[in-house]
Design an enzyme around this catalytic site. Structure first.
Site, PDB file in Angstrom:
ATOM      1  CE  LYS A 781      -4.329  -1.879   1.633  1.00 45.37           C
ATOM      2  NZ  LYS A 781      -5.438  -1.860   2.610  1.00 45.37           N
ATOM      3  NE  ARG A 814      -7.762  -9.012   1.042  1.00 48.78           N
ATOM      4  CZ  ARG A 814      -7.590  -8.160   0.034  1.00 48.78           C
ATOM      5  NH1 ARG A 814      -6.797  -7.108   0.175  1.00 48.78           N
ATOM      6  NH2 ARG A 814      -8.214  -8.355  -1.110  1.00 48.78           N
TER       7      ARG A 814
END
Length: 837
Positions: A781, A814
């Site tokens: 991210k 995740r």
């Protein structure tokens, strides 16, 4: 100014008695620059149902694409609950700014004997906050009456009087017509007043409203059929079809529209409220012309289904059936009884926990409530009636099996639950104050704090609004096992006394001199000191015994928090599970387009399982910034063929979707878990998970897909995210899931800055306070740009963050790169328990 100082200043205004008239509120607003003059207000008055109706209006207008402020009263747990902007509480910082701006004026007026009251000041704060947020609409729940209420400083574009019964006779009048005329003064100048009033109340409403914008009536289909002519028939009809699961179903119809609706709040009375709300929403959207982005029917259909409202026929358990409702007058109690009767076939005996204010019609309430065993109690509020006096009213009524005086709310609730069999019902009612105390059994958080140094200790104490001297005195004593929780004042006093006697510490919020408000406490000590404290709490009154049991579970003393997950065979039961991301999409931010062909996706899934993935998360819609929404049918076509092919692999299969219809198709294809990045925004998602008995991931999401231009203000990103997740978890729990099946995801990258994402990661252990498994989604991210990592340089920081998350208690990580992250998790496990490897 610190928050506790600002809140105490406002709470101290309670010493001033309520007054009639809006002059005091107008003077305060003038001092603040008249922030209300640019607002578009909707005013909702009424004896019963005004809060629920206001919530329905607010939810529906937000679904229409508007920015909406909501002002209601009272609050259940936190002053800031009264003021919401787009369903988020006003920040502590905003409360401090308001008090800083208003304090001089309030003190000056107090010196002249004309101080604003607590309600007047908080009303002004709401209008000030809505102006600052530049909301499109401000929905205001009237406090008392209408003509003289502080909210009537505004000129509404739409208004309602939901219903009229005898109440507040000392202020509003001794008869229903007098009270109706007072409430009807909220009528807009150029639009009809929407009302569900009937009979003499409706006639009195007409006397006032017909001189302004007129009246638009809301009534049942039966009332329309019984009308002698069209002029007497309701303008908006409501046909309540009864309960469907835990929701209500109704058809709402106006002169040129009709809507089949599912209602988050069940009951015929809530269906009537929904009819009022629907009319208000349509009036408001008409007044705003083209600002809305959705048509009224679509907005209402979703808004009414999402209008959850704590303490209003709130079903919190099924075995036994436990219902909380803040009904506080005979009319409200009658509505609760009617709604509970819809569950008659599902329970045998009824157990009532009742606590009420001293100025209410106790005999009328006793006459209206369903029969059964009664446990009277006194909520921790100065205006509350004693349990003995309340018991006398129920003993004088006919039909109650037994009436037991139990003193306090937690004790009464415990007694009722102990007496109830699994096929019985427990109803908590009589006052929202009673409901608020009872509700903490399900909502209270005990937040574990990782306190390794003095700065962290100071931050933990400041988060609980401890005063500066208290922070300085306590910071050196809190560098060990520390918990933050929220309790009643008398509970805080007992905890402090006993913890200090054991050599531990207990710091209390600066709000502790407000005897009617819950307060934060920070408990600190060794495990042995906590164990001794729990022994002292066992068997104590005032809810202390129940509090001790909650503390024991949170601290892991003589309990196995993962037992339920282990029994169900979930991979996160005995360590951190790795969830591999499989994007069957052309446009995902990291690997979009690589696996959008079925064969490529299946091969990728098999490789991830071979590398050690415990879960494969299949997604067919990107949530990256600027991603285009994908129609449900196209999303199904992307994911279902893949899931069908990998359903028998040696791992759980998860479906990453915001749409219940896609989730259902995925479960039919063989998926085992639902991953909802929208935090159950689709009302059917939680019901689907409960029906199929599958776990669900609930994420804290401000926007999904991510809106890169959204700026969200947090007082404390962890505490605010926790607060946002509490109610979402409760929604899933109320649908029938237990907390071992509800995974919470703090939503890194969704409405948080890069710095805030790292704070969430560093304090991930605090999310264990929810009693749910914790999932962390951080892979590749943009937060890692803070470290200077470009888009193609984020594997290393992703693996490092996985190790950190696993070390601090994450149950699931995740990730895209399974092999590398499995290695990180196993390294952490080896460091913690080398003999187990």
């Amino acid at each position: 100014m610190d928050y506790h100082e600002a809140a105490n200043f406002l709470f101290d205004l309670r010493r001033y008695s309520p007054r009639t008239g809006v002059a005091s509120t107008e003077r305060l607003l003038e001092h603040l620059g008249d922030p209300h003059e640019g607002l578009v207000p909707v005013q909702v008055a009424g004896s019963n149902g005004k809060g629920s109706t206001a919530r329905m209006v607010e939810c529906s207008l937000r679904e229409a694409g508007l920015d909406v402020g909501l002002y209601t009263s009272p609050h259940l747990d936190d002053l800031r609950e009264r003021i919401l902007v787009n369903d988020r509480q006003v920040t502590k910082g905003a409360v401090c700014e308001f008090v800083d701006a208003a304090e001089d004026h309030i003190v000056e007026r107090a010196g002249a004997g004309e101080s604003p009251t607590f309600f007047e000041a908080v009303t002004a704060m709401a209008l000030w906050a809505f102006d600052r947020a530049d909301v499109d609409v401000a929905v205001l729940e009237v406090g008392i009456g209408g003509k003289h209420d502080a909210t009537s400083v505004v000129d509404p574009v739409a208004s309602a009087v939901t219903s009229v019964t005898l109440e507040h006779a000392d202020v509003l009048g001794d008869t229903v017509p007098e009270i109706a005329r007072d409430k009807a003064h909220v009528t807009p100048a150029d639009r009809p007043l929407v009302t569900g009033a009937t009979g003499e109340a409706l006639a009195a409403v007409h006397e006032v409203a017909d001189e302004r914008g007129g009246v638009l009536t809301v009534g049942t289909e039966d009332a329309a059929d019984a009308a002698d002519d069209r002029d007497e028939a309701p303008d908006v009809t409501v046909d309540y079809h009864g309960r469907e699961g835990i929701e209500g179903a109704a058809t709402l119809a106006g002169p040129d529209w009709s809507l089949d609706a599912r209602l988050a709040l069940p009951g015929a009375h809530q269906a009537r409220n929904a009819g009022v709300a629907a009319a208000l929403v349509r009036q408001t959207l008409h007044a705003l012309d083209d600002r809305a982005t959705a048509d009224p029917d679509t907005a209402l259909r979703t808004g009414l289904r999402n209008a959850h409202w704590p303490g209003r026929f709130e079903v919190l358990s099924q075995d036994p059936l436990v219902v909380l409702d803040g009904a506080h007058n005979p009319g409200g109690c009658e509505s609760v009884a009617e709604t509970l009767a819809e569950f008659d076939a599902e329970f045998a005996d009824c157990h009532l926990v009742v606590g009420a204010m001293a100025d209410k019609d106790h005999a009328g309430m006793a006459a209206a409530l369903p029969r059964g065993a009664v446990y009277t109690c006194r909520p921790d509020v100065s205006r509350a009636e004693s349990s003995g006096a309340l018991a006398a009213a129920f003993e004088a009524a006919d039909g109650y099996d037994t009436v037991e005086r139990t003193g306090n709310v937690p004790g009464a609730l415990d007694a009722a639950l102990d007496a109830a069999d699994e096929d019985d019902a427990v109803l908590v009612t009589g006052s929202l104050y009673t409901v608020a105390e009872a509700r903490t059994r399900w909502t209270r958080l005990h937040v574990p704090k990782r306190v390794d140094d003095l700065p962290t200790a100071e931050a933990a104490l400041r988060d609980a609004n401890v005063t500066d001297p208290g922070v300085w005195r306590m910071r050196g004593k809190t560098v060990h096992r520390t918990l933050q929780t929220r309790v009643q004042v008398r509970q805080a006093e007992y905890l402090k006394q006993e913890m200090l006697s054991l050599g531990g510490e207990c710091a209390t919020s600066g709000l502790s001199r407000q005897d009617q408000e819950p307060v934060d406490v920070v408990l600190s000590g060794t495990l042995a000191q906590f164990n001794s404290l729990l022994e002292k709490l066992d068997g104590q009154p005032y809810g202390l015994s129940q509090l001790g049991e909650q503390l024991r579970r949170r601290l892991g003393i003589r309990t196995d928090p993962d037992a339920a997950a282990r029994e169900r065979g979930y991979p996160w039961a005995d360590g951190t599970a790795v969830m591999g991301i499989l994007n069957a999409t052309p446009d995902s931010f990291h690997d979009g387009g690589e696996y959008d062909a079925v064969e490529d996706a299946v091969a990728r899934a098999e490789a991830m399982v071979e590398a050690g993935a415990d879960i494969v998360d299949v997604g067919g819609e990107s949530t990256r910034p600027g991603a285009d929404p994908v129609p449900a049918e196209e999303e199904r076509q992307r994911v279902v063929p893949v899931i069908e092919r990998i359903a028998d692999c040696d791992a759980m299969v998860s479906i990453d979707t915001r749409k219940a219809e896609v989730a259902e198709a995925a479960l039919d294809a063989g998926a085992d878990l639902l991953n909802d990045v929208s935090g159950l925004a689709d009302p059917a998602m939680r019901l689907l998970a409960a029906e199929r008995d599958v776990p669900v991931v609930v994420m804290h999401s401000v926007n999904a897909p991510v809106d890169p231009d959204a700026e969200v203000e947090y007082d404390d990103v962890v505490e605010d995210t926790l607060a946002g997740l509490v109610e979402r978890v409760l929604l899933a729990e109320k649908a029938g899931l237990d907390r071992s099946q509800i995974l919470v995801d703090p939503g890194l990258g969704f409405g948080k800055s890069r710095h805030e994402n790292f704070e969430l990661l560093g304090r991930i252990g605090e999310f264990r306070a929810l009693g749910c498994p914790v999932l962390v989604g951080h892979s590749h991210k943009s937060m890692f740009g803070l470290l200077g990592a470009d888009v193609d340089e984020r594997l290393a920081p992703t693996v490092a963050a996985t190790a950190l998350a696993a070390d601090r208690g994450a149950d699931v990580v995740r990730v895209h790169d399974v092999a590398e992250n499995v290695a990180a998790v196993r390294t952490v496990e080896a460091a913690d328990q080398p003999d187990d490897i």
